[in-house]
Design a protein around this motif. Structure first.
Motif, PDB file in Angstrom:
ATOM      1  N   LEU A 187       0.813  -1.218   0.000  1.00 49.52           N
ATOM      2  CA  LEU A 187       0.000   0.000   0.000  1.00 49.52           C
ATOM      3  C   LEU A 187       0.848   1.271   0.000  1.00 49.52           C
ATOM      4  CD1 LEU A 187      -2.761  -0.949   2.632  1.00 49.52           C
ATOM      5  CD2 LEU A 187      -3.031  -0.819   0.143  1.00 49.52           C
ATOM      6  N   GLY A 188       2.137   1.106   0.286  1.00 50.93           N
ATOM      7  CA  GLY A 188       3.028   2.257   0.306  1.00 50.93           C
ATOM      8  C   GLY A 188       3.595   2.601   1.670  1.00 50.93           C
ATOM      9  N   HIS A 189       3.304   1.808   2.688  1.00 55.06           N
ATOM     10  CA  HIS A 189       3.796   2.082   4.044  1.00 55.06           C
ATOM     11  C   HIS A 189       5.249   1.622   4.188  1.00 55.06           C
ATOM     12  CE1 HIS A 189      -0.143   3.219   5.749  1.00 55.06           C
ATOM     13  NE2 HIS A 189      -0.648   2.275   4.952  1.00 55.06           N
ATOM     14  N   ARG A 190       6.040   2.423   4.864  1.00 55.37           N
ATOM     15  CA  ARG A 190       7.409   2.048   5.206  1.00 55.37           C
ATOM     16  C   ARG A 190       7.666   2.232   6.701  1.00 55.37           C
ATOM     17  NH1 ARG A 190       6.736   0.387   0.980  1.00 55.37           N
ATOM     18  NH2 ARG A 190       8.089   0.317  -0.857  1.00 55.37           N
ATOM     19  N   LYS A 191       6.809   2.985   7.374  1.00 54.38           N
ATOM     20  CA  LYS A 191       6.956   3.228   8.814  1.00 54.38           C
ATOM     21  C   LYS A 191       5.835   2.473   9.529  1.00 54.38           C
ATOM     22  CE  LYS A 191       8.802   7.852   7.920  1.00 54.38           C
ATOM     23  NZ  LYS A 191       8.604   9.318   8.146  1.00 54.38           N
ATOM     24  N   ILE A 192       6.167   1.248   9.968  1.00 56.40           N
ATOM     25  CA  ILE A 192       5.151   0.340  10.512  1.00 56.40           C
ATOM     26  C   ILE A 192       5.496   0.028  11.958  1.00 56.40           C
ATOM     27  CG2 ILE A 192       3.992  -1.880  10.254  1.00 56.40           C
ATOM     28  CD1 ILE A 192       4.945  -1.826   7.282  1.00 56.40           C
ATOM     29  N   ALA A 193       4.634   0.450  12.860  1.00 54.52           N
ATOM     30  CA  ALA A 193       4.818   0.144  14.287  1.00 54.52           C
ATOM     31  C   ALA A 193       4.186  -1.213  14.603  1.00 54.52           C
ATOM     32  CB  ALA A 193       4.203   1.240  15.146  1.00 54.52           C
ATOM     33  N   TYR A 194       4.540  -1.740  15.778  1.00 52.48           N
ATOM     34  CA  TYR A 194       4.079  -3.085  16.150  1.00 52.48           C
ATOM     35  C   TYR A 194       3.655  -3.108  17.612  1.00 52.48           C
ATOM     36  CZ  TYR A 194       4.292  -8.102  17.195  1.00 52.48           C
ATOM     37  OH  TYR A 194       4.005  -9.370  17.611  1.00 52.48           O
ATOM     38  N   LEU A 195       2.416  -3.544  17.858  1.00 49.84           N
ATOM     39  CA  LEU A 195       1.928  -3.794  19.215  1.00 49.84           C
ATOM     40  C   LEU A 195       1.854  -5.299  19.406  1.00 49.84           C
ATOM     41  CD1 LEU A 195      -0.926  -1.144  19.675  1.00 49.84           C
ATOM     42  CD2 LEU A 195       1.544  -0.900  19.993  1.00 49.84           C
ATOM     43  N   GLY A 196       2.831  -5.849  20.118  1.00 45.41           N
ATOM     44  CA  GLY A 196       2.935  -7.293  20.296  1.00 45.41           C
ATOM     45  C   GLY A 196       2.405  -7.753  21.634  1.00 45.41           C
ATOM     46  N   GLY A 197       2.252  -9.059  21.766  1.00 50.93           N
ATOM     47  CA  GLY A 197       1.728  -9.650  22.994  1.00 50.93           C
ATOM     48  C   GLY A 197       2.823 -10.074  23.945  1.00 50.93           C
ATOM     49  N   ASP A 198       2.473 -10.990  24.829  1.00 53.56           N
ATOM     50  CA  ASP A 198       3.415 -11.535  25.801  1.00 53.56           C
ATOM     51  C   ASP A 198       4.414 -12.429  25.066  1.00 53.56           C
ATOM     52  OD1 ASP A 198       4.763 -12.879  27.794  1.00 53.56           O
ATOM     53  OD2 ASP A 198       2.971 -13.601  28.824  1.00 53.56           O
ATOM     54  N   PRO A 199       5.716 -12.091  25.066  1.00 52.87           N
ATOM     55  CA  PRO A 199       6.685 -12.894  24.318  1.00 52.87           C
ATOM     56  C   PRO A 199       6.817 -14.327  24.814  1.00 52.87           C
ATOM     57  CG  PRO A 199       7.612 -10.746  24.917  1.00 52.87           C
ATOM     58  CD  PRO A 199       6.331 -10.904  25.676  1.00 52.87           C
ATOM     59  N   GLU A 200       6.289 -14.625  26.012  1.00 49.19           N
ATOM     60  CA  GLU A 200       6.309 -15.996  26.500  1.00 49.19           C
ATOM     61  C   GLU A 200       5.293 -16.872  25.775  1.00 49.19           C
ATOM     62  OE1 GLU A 200       8.435 -17.465  28.745  1.00 49.19           O
ATOM     63  OE2 GLU A 200       9.496 -15.574  28.369  1.00 49.19           O
ATOM     64  N   LEU A 201       4.253 -16.252  25.217  1.00 49.57           N
ATOM     65  CA  LEU A 201       3.258 -17.001  24.452  1.00 49.57           C
ATOM     66  C   LEU A 201       3.809 -17.268  23.058  1.00 49.57           C
ATOM     67  CD1 LEU A 201       0.042 -15.081  25.560  1.00 49.57           C
ATOM     68  CD2 LEU A 201       0.705 -17.406  26.219  1.00 49.57           C
ATOM     69  N   ASN A 202       3.740 -18.504  22.623  1.00 47.88           N
ATOM     70  CA  ASN A 202       4.411 -18.865  21.382  1.00 47.88           C
ATOM     71  C   ASN A 202       3.836 -18.145  20.172  1.00 47.88           C
ATOM     72  OD1 ASN A 202       6.590 -20.430  20.341  1.00 47.88           O
ATOM     73  ND2 ASN A 202       5.109 -21.783  19.344  1.00 47.88           N
ATOM     74  N   TYR A 203       2.502 -17.968  20.133  1.00 51.90           N
ATOM     75  CA  TYR A 203       1.921 -17.290  18.978  1.00 51.90           C
ATOM     76  C   TYR A 203       2.411 -15.846  18.892  1.00 51.90           C
ATOM     77  CZ  TYR A 203      -1.522 -14.638  21.755  1.00 51.90           C
ATOM     78  OH  TYR A 203      -2.123 -13.771  22.639  1.00 51.90           O
ATOM     79  N   ALA A 204       2.547 -15.172  20.045  1.00 53.37           N
ATOM     80  CA  ALA A 204       3.012 -13.788  20.058  1.00 53.37           C
ATOM     81  C   ALA A 204       4.474 -13.715  19.602  1.00 53.37           C
ATOM     82  CB  ALA A 204       2.853 -13.186  21.446  1.00 53.37           C
ATOM     83  N   TRP A 205       5.265 -14.670  20.031  1.00 50.07           N
ATOM     84  CA  TRP A 205       6.671 -14.712  19.639  1.00 50.07           C
ATOM     85  C   TRP A 205       6.809 -14.946  18.137  1.00 50.07           C
ATOM     86  CZ3 TRP A 205      11.024 -13.196  21.755  1.00 50.07           C
ATOM     87  CH2 TRP A 205      12.246 -13.668  21.251  1.00 50.07           C
ATOM     88  N   GLN A 206       5.983 -15.839  17.590  1.00 52.20           N
ATOM     89  CA  GLN A 206       6.037 -16.126  16.163  1.00 52.20           C
ATOM     90  C   GLN A 206       5.586 -14.919  15.338  1.00 52.20           C
ATOM     91  OE1 GLN A 206       3.452 -19.544  16.286  1.00 52.20           O
ATOM     92  NE2 GLN A 206       5.155 -20.998  16.219  1.00 52.20           N
ATOM     93  N   ARG A 207       4.532 -14.235  15.788  1.00 50.81           N
ATOM     94  CA  ARG A 207       4.058 -13.058  15.052  1.00 50.81           C
ATOM     95  C   ARG A 207       5.107 -11.945  15.093  1.00 50.81           C
ATOM     96  NH1 ARG A 207      -2.267 -13.502  17.265  1.00 50.81           N
ATOM     97  NH2 ARG A 207      -2.456 -15.682  16.601  1.00 50.81           N
TER      98      ARG A 207
END
Length: 361
Positions: A187-207
């Motif tokens: 879409l043209g974005h280059r500045k992408i922030a990330y709100l992640g979950g608990d890094p102990e949870l495997n799905y959050a770590w994978q994402r």
């Protein structure tokens, strides 16, 4: 023509066996899917059972087979006891599938001062469950370690880092977030922030890993303050967005670990006077119905939560019914998430609204 039973006549296995000219043992084993009974005989017995109105006694069947036809689901402990909409969808599908197999679902919460392993052990020792479904797996999960040695059937919705020796169904979380970043870049974005979950949870770590891999592959710089881990609810998302809006160089898009977090981010941005979808794009993950109900509709990486519940139900019942099968045979299934495009993600605007400079009041 099928014989019509008298109203007060109870159809039993003995009567059914006499009607068919078979032994009671053969009829019982046919009704319970034992592999030593020919398929033709099984079909004949079931047809007669339907025609004559035979309904097995659940208690008698369970005693005869030595199987507790109840699956346990211990609700993962959560701060504040918030309701997890994703787990609600999983439970809906799981309960439906178990009911179709005449199995029961026992949902148990974790009392204060206890942990999930204690609750699982108590349910096993009391003989209340014949298997478990485990959700929200951690990278190193004590529940999985416990169940590995418990000799009771179980299926994980999700995986641990070491997942070769048990049954699981998971989403390819890393690929899903690679796809989400690629979509934003397209879409043209280059500045992408990330709100992640608990890094102990495997799905959050994978994402998280998917976000990092895709931004690197696309040459997107992750500015200081763009990444926030441990965002597990709407309040935490609001606070993270407040910090992001204080940055001198705002992102043009925010990728969120779940739909619930994304909705919290949308509310926070709207409160700051930012037009979501026009001035700031937001993408979530889960595909929950509530994402369609908000404005703008949430663009999300969708996973079929209800169908996941149905599938893990089928796996755990099949596993419990084949207790004598080789222990090395496990169902291990990896599904992919699909992009659902709505109004919250669009090409980047030239600049954020002036009234967003002050952040969230």
């Amino acid at each position: 023509m099928p014989r019509v039973r008298k109203q007060n006549e109870t159809m039993s296995i003995a009567r059914l066996a006499k009607h068919l000219g078979l032994s009671e043992g053969t009829v019982s084993r046919a009704l319970n899917n034992y592999p030593d009974i020919a398929e033709k005989t099984v079909a004949r017995v079931r047809k007669a059972a339907d025609e004559l109105g035979y309904r097995p006694s659940t208690t008698a069947r369970r005693l005869a087979r030595g199987v507790v036809e109840t699956i346990g689901f211990v609700l993962p402990a959560r701060d504040g006891h918030q309701i997890d909409p994703f787990l609600a969808e999983i439970l809906d599908g799981l309960a439906t599938e178990l009911a179709l197999s005449d199995w029961d679902l026992l949902v148990s919460a974790v009392p204060d001062g206890h942990d999930e392993v204690e609750v699982m052990d108590r349910l096993i020792q009391s003989g209340k469950v014949g298997g478990f479904v485990v959700a929200r797996t951690k990278r190193h999960d004590p529940r999985i370690d416990f169940l590995r040695t418990s000799h009771i059937p179980f299926v994980a919705q999700g995986r641990t880092e070491n997942c070769d020796d048990y049954a699981w169904l998971d989403i390819d979380n890393e690929k899903a977030f690679v796809d989400a970043v690629n979509y934003l870049v397209g879409l043209g974005h280059r500045k992408i922030a990330y709100l992640g979950g608990d890094p102990e949870l495997n799905y959050a770590w994978q994402r998280r890993a998917g976000y990092l891999a895709a931004t690197k592959a696309n040459g997107c710089d992750i500015a200081p303050g763009y990444m926030h881990d441990g965002i597990t609810n709407e309040l935490a998302a609001r606070e993270a967005v407040l910090e992001i809006l204080k940055l001198p160089d705002h992102p043009t898009a925010i990728l969120c670990v779940t739909d619930a977090v994304a909705i919290g981010a949308i509310h926070a941005l709207a409160h700051a006077g930012i037009d979501v979808g026009s001035e700031m794009s937001v993408i979530g993950f889960d595909g929950l119905p509530m994402g369609e109900a908000i404005h703008p509709g949430l663009t999300t990486m969708s996973q079929a939560s209800y169908q996941i519940g149905r599938e893990v139900g089928r796996i755990v019942v099949a596993q419990a019914n084949k207790a004598n099968s080789p222990a090395s045979v496990f169902s291990q299934i990896l599904w992919e998430a699909s992009l659902t495009v709505r109004g919250s993600a669009n090409p980047p605007a030239l600049k954020l609204a002036a009234n967003a400079k002050g952040g969230i009041s």
